[in-house]
Scaffold this active site. Structure first.
Site, mmCIF file in Angstrom:
data_model
loop_
_atom_site.group_PDB
_atom_site.id
_atom_site.type_symbol
_atom_site.label_atom_id
_atom_site.label_comp_id
_atom_site.label_asym_id
_atom_site.label_seq_id
_atom_site.Cartn_x
_atom_site.Cartn_y
_atom_site.Cartn_z
ATOM 1 C CE1 TYR A 82 -3.832 2.314 0.587
ATOM 2 C CE2 TYR A 82 -2.654 3.078 2.530
ATOM 3 C CZ TYR A 82 -3.695 3.224 1.625
ATOM 4 O OH TYR A 82 -4.589 4.262 1.766
ATOM 5 C CB VAL A 126 -9.106 1.575 15.121
ATOM 6 C CG1 VAL A 126 -9.162 3.064 14.805
ATOM 7 C CG2 VAL A 126 -9.161 1.345 16.611
ATOM 8 C CG PHE A 184 -12.624 0.112 18.870
ATOM 9 C CD1 PHE A 184 -12.102 -1.177 18.837
ATOM 10 C CD2 PHE A 184 -11.794 1.141 19.319
ATOM 11 C CE1 PHE A 184 -10.780 -1.441 19.215
ATOM 12 C CE2 PHE A 184 -10.485 0.890 19.710
ATOM 13 C CZ PHE A 184 -9.972 -0.406 19.655
ATOM 14 C CG ASP A 241 1.205 0.110 24.858
ATOM 15 O OD1 ASP A 241 0.759 0.560 23.791
ATOM 16 O OD2 ASP A 241 2.277 0.507 25.365
ATOM 17 N N GLY A 242 -2.102 -0.032 23.262
ATOM 18 C CA GLY A 242 -3.093 1.006 22.933
ATOM 19 C C GLY A 242 -2.556 2.423 23.065
ATOM 20 N NE ARG A 251 -2.836 4.832 12.790
ATOM 21 C CZ ARG A 251 -1.829 4.189 13.387
ATOM 22 N NH1 ARG A 251 -1.185 4.730 14.399
ATOM 23 N NH2 ARG A 251 -1.455 2.991 12.957
HETATM 24 P P1 NAD Z 1 -12.692 2.031 0.131
HETATM 25 O O1 NAD Z 1 -12.049 0.690 0.048
HETATM 26 O O2 NAD Z 1 -13.992 2.145 0.845
HETATM 27 O O3 NAD Z 1 -12.860 2.670 -1.305
HETATM 28 C C1 NAD Z 1 -11.994 2.385 -2.379
HETATM 29 C C2 NAD Z 1 -12.857 2.066 -3.585
HETATM 30 O O4 NAD Z 1 -11.996 1.763 -4.695
HETATM 31 C C3 NAD Z 1 -13.745 0.837 -3.369
HETATM 32 O O5 NAD Z 1 -15.069 1.129 -3.719
HETATM 33 C C4 NAD Z 1 -13.126 -0.215 -4.290
HETATM 34 O O6 NAD Z 1 -14.086 -1.151 -4.741
HETATM 35 C C5 NAD Z 1 -12.545 0.651 -5.388
HETATM 36 N N1 NAD Z 1 -11.460 0.000 -6.125
HETATM 37 C C6 NAD Z 1 -10.355 -0.593 -5.627
HETATM 38 N N2 NAD Z 1 -9.601 -1.117 -6.606
HETATM 39 C C7 NAD Z 1 -10.252 -0.817 -7.771
HETATM 40 C C8 NAD Z 1 -9.977 -1.080 -9.133
HETATM 41 N N3 NAD Z 1 -8.900 -1.765 -9.511
HETATM 42 N N4 NAD Z 1 -10.852 -0.611 -10.065
HETATM 43 C C9 NAD Z 1 -11.958 0.085 -9.707
HETATM 44 N N5 NAD Z 1 -12.267 0.347 -8.411
HETATM 45 C C10 NAD Z 1 -11.424 -0.092 -7.464
HETATM 46 O O7 NAD Z 1 -11.598 2.991 0.800
HETATM 47 P P2 NAD Z 1 -11.730 4.504 1.264
HETATM 48 O O8 NAD Z 1 -11.440 4.539 2.709
HETATM 49 O O9 NAD Z 1 -12.975 5.121 0.755
HETATM 50 O O10 NAD Z 1 -10.471 5.138 0.517
HETATM 51 C C11 NAD Z 1 -10.601 5.918 -0.652
HETATM 52 C C12 NAD Z 1 -9.224 6.452 -1.024
HETATM 53 O O11 NAD Z 1 -8.702 7.259 0.026
HETATM 54 C C13 NAD Z 1 -8.195 5.346 -1.280
HETATM 55 O O12 NAD Z 1 -7.374 5.719 -2.360
HETATM 56 C C14 NAD Z 1 -7.396 5.322 0.007
HETATM 57 O O13 NAD Z 1 -6.086 4.860 -0.213
HETATM 58 C C15 NAD Z 1 -7.423 6.788 0.415
HETATM 59 N N6 NAD Z 1 -7.225 6.936 1.870
HETATM 60 C C16 NAD Z 1 -8.224 6.615 2.746
HETATM 61 C C17 NAD Z 1 -7.997 6.754 4.114
HETATM 62 C C18 NAD Z 1 -9.083 6.472 5.127
HETATM 63 O O14 NAD Z 1 -8.856 6.693 6.335
HETATM 64 N N7 NAD Z 1 -10.249 5.997 4.749
HETATM 65 C C19 NAD Z 1 -6.751 7.197 4.580
HETATM 66 C C20 NAD Z 1 -5.754 7.463 3.651
HETATM 67 C C21 NAD Z 1 -6.006 7.356 2.293
HETATM 68 N N1 UDP Z 2 -6.469 -1.192 16.059
HETATM 69 C C1 UDP Z 2 -6.790 -1.790 17.273
HETATM 70 N N2 UDP Z 2 -7.819 -2.684 17.295
HETATM 71 C C2 UDP Z 2 -8.552 -3.005 16.193
HETATM 72 C C3 UDP Z 2 -8.229 -2.376 14.964
HETATM 73 C C4 UDP Z 2 -7.170 -1.475 14.932
HETATM 74 O O1 UDP Z 2 -6.159 -1.527 18.290
HETATM 75 O O2 UDP Z 2 -9.477 -3.847 16.303
HETATM 76 C C5 UDP Z 2 -5.336 -0.246 16.010
HETATM 77 C C6 UDP Z 2 -4.320 -0.554 14.928
HETATM 78 O O3 UDP Z 2 -3.356 -1.518 15.374
HETATM 79 C C7 UDP Z 2 -3.696 0.817 14.686
HETATM 80 C C8 UDP Z 2 -4.852 1.787 14.967
HETATM 81 O O4 UDP Z 2 -5.824 1.037 15.688
HETATM 82 O O5 UDP Z 2 -2.678 1.059 15.621
HETATM 83 C C9 UDP Z 2 -5.495 2.373 13.727
HETATM 84 O O6 UDP Z 2 -5.853 1.311 12.853
HETATM 85 P P1 UDP Z 2 -6.638 1.599 11.489
HETATM 86 O O7 UDP Z 2 -6.650 0.328 10.703
HETATM 87 O O8 UDP Z 2 -7.942 2.222 11.777
HETATM 88 O O9 UDP Z 2 -5.757 2.701 10.759
HETATM 89 P P2 UDP Z 2 -4.237 2.665 10.206
HETATM 90 O O10 UDP Z 2 -3.444 1.704 11.011
HETATM 91 O O11 UDP Z 2 -4.321 2.279 8.767
HETATM 92 O O12 UDP Z 2 -3.793 4.069 10.390
#
Ligand code: NAD
Ligand code: UDP
Length: 315
Positions: free
Chosen positions: A145, A187, A191, A206-207, A211
């Site tokens: 990723y 998370v 939760f 340990d939590g 974020r």
């Molecule tokens: P999500 O998984 O809900 O949405 C992603 C969408 O992309 C899904 O609907 C999936 O079906 C589609 N997709 C994936 N691969 C595809 C492909 N090959 N062709 C067509 N569609 C495809 O995730 P999200 O949380 O809505 O994230 C959206 C964007 O934001 C992503 O690029 C993600 O990396 C970025 N992002 C999200 C977060 C967050 O906290 N949610 C944080 C950082 C970055």
């Molecule tokens: N996390 C947790 N319990 C869960 C899911 C996630 O303690 O059931 C923790 C995870 O290890 C991370 C934080 O929560 O430290 C945020 O996780 P999330 O997947 O939401 O976001 P990301 O790690 O991609 O920033």
């Protein structure tokens, strides 16, 4: 405007489509539903200006007619996907991003890519400004990723330099709200689901890891502000409200009124290299996009918990 949204049936993408339609734009969502859900956009199905094209953007495709803006969100984003579908993640971040850039180039459209705070890895600088180059493990379980997103940023800049495509990079920080999958492993969705179904809330380690959580309405506003800004970024878009995972577990118990216990468990394998602290520096985004988040975590959580309750009860 006519806007193409890749990943438009996903969590953030579906909110973005709804907002674009409300603002009077026409929207073509392109999504292969690998982590998205048709249900997320079911309410838009009859909208005359909304179309969902079910397609894998790694495969060639074209769009008839003019396009003004390409918003490229397609990519699985949850750590639970990193061991399950790493090759798909690498492909959509590389070839998929290239296809969307080609579309923007052909149509003369502005292009926005949703990158991630993961480009900073387990950061050694706190909070993280866009000028920080990051501390990323290139071979660990998160690398599919993190490196796909870093490659996507490099590709975007190459199209800007080589082909004059009008591009902007946004680095999204942890975002939450309705339409997250209850089983996506993130998370807050985990939760809340645990709290509402009487299961123990599973804190990893340990939590004490932190974020900063951004409500999805703020996130959508930030993406549109970056699109409108005319700037190239990168721009951090997220919240500066930083919480430990344990604090978040306690807040979820409070907001849901649940009697579930909070338990600790070892960090799952796909989480190795878990970033210890994360908080965006929003100075550049505020100055160049005029955006800042507004919704406090407790308020956003209340909205998400309401939606999760309705979904649990099949409404
Ligand atoms: P999500 O998984 O809900 O949405 C992603 C969408 O992309 C899904 O609907 C999936 O079906 C589609 N997709 C994936 N691969 C595809 C492909 N090959 N062709 C067509 N569609 C495809 O995730 P999200 O949380 O809505 O994230 C959206 C964007 O934001 C992503 O690029 C993600 O990396 C970025 N992002 C999200 C977060 C967050 O906290 N949610 C944080 C950082 C970055
Ligand atoms: N996390 C947790 N319990 C869960 C899911 C996630 O303690 O059931 C923790 C995870 O290890 C991370 C934080 O929560 O430290 C945020 O996780 P999330 O997947 O939401 O976001 P990301 O790690 O991609 O920033």
């Amino acid at each position: 405007m006519r806007v193409v949204v890749s990943g438009g049936a996903g969590f953030i993408g579906s909110h973005l489509c709804r907002r674009l339609l409300a603002d009077g734009h026409a929207v073509l969502a392109v999504d292969n539903l690998v982590t998205g859900r048709r249900d997320n956009v079911a309410d838009l199905a009859m909208h005359p200006d909304f179309h969902l094209l079910e397609h894998d953007i790694v495969q060639p495709f074209d769009v008839d007619g003019p396009v003004d803006l390409v918003l490229h969100l397609a990519s699985p984003a949850s750590p639970s996907d990193f061991l399950r579908i790493p090759l798909e993640i690498l492909e959509v971040g590389s070839t998929g991003t290239r296809r969307m850039l080609d579309l923007a180039h052909r149509k003369g459209a502005r292009f926005l890519i949703t990158s991630t705070s993961e480009v900073y890895g387990d950061p050694l600088v706190h909070p993280q400004p866009e000028t920080y180059f990051g501390n990323v493990d290139p071979t660990g379980p998160r690398s599919c990723y993190d490196e796909a997103k870093r490659f996507g940023e490099a590709l975007t800049m190459a199209y800007r330099r080589m082909h004059d495509v009008d591009t902007v990079i946004v680095r999204i920080f942890n975002t939450y709200g309705p339409c997250m999958r209850p089983d996506d492993g993130r998370v807050l969705s985990t939760f809340i689901h645990q709290a509402l179904t009487g299961q123990a809330l599973t804190v990893h380690g340990d939590g004490s890891q932190t974020r900063s959580y951004c409500f999805v309405d703020d996130q959508v506003e930030g993406l549109l502000a970056a699109a409108r800004s005319g700037g190239a970024g990168p721009y951090n878009v997220g919240s500066t409200e930083e919480y430990t995972v344990r604090e978040v577990a306690e807040l979820v118990i409070e907001v849901t009124g649940s009697v579930s216990p909070i338990v600790t468990m070892p960090l799952p394998a796909e989480r190795s290299g878990d970033p210890q602290r994360r908080q965006p520096d929003l100075t550049r985004t505020a100055a160049e996009c005029g955006w800042q988040p507004r919704v406090p975590l407790a308020a956003g959580l209340a909205v998400m918990v309401d939606a999760a309750r309705r979904e649990l009860h099949g409404a």
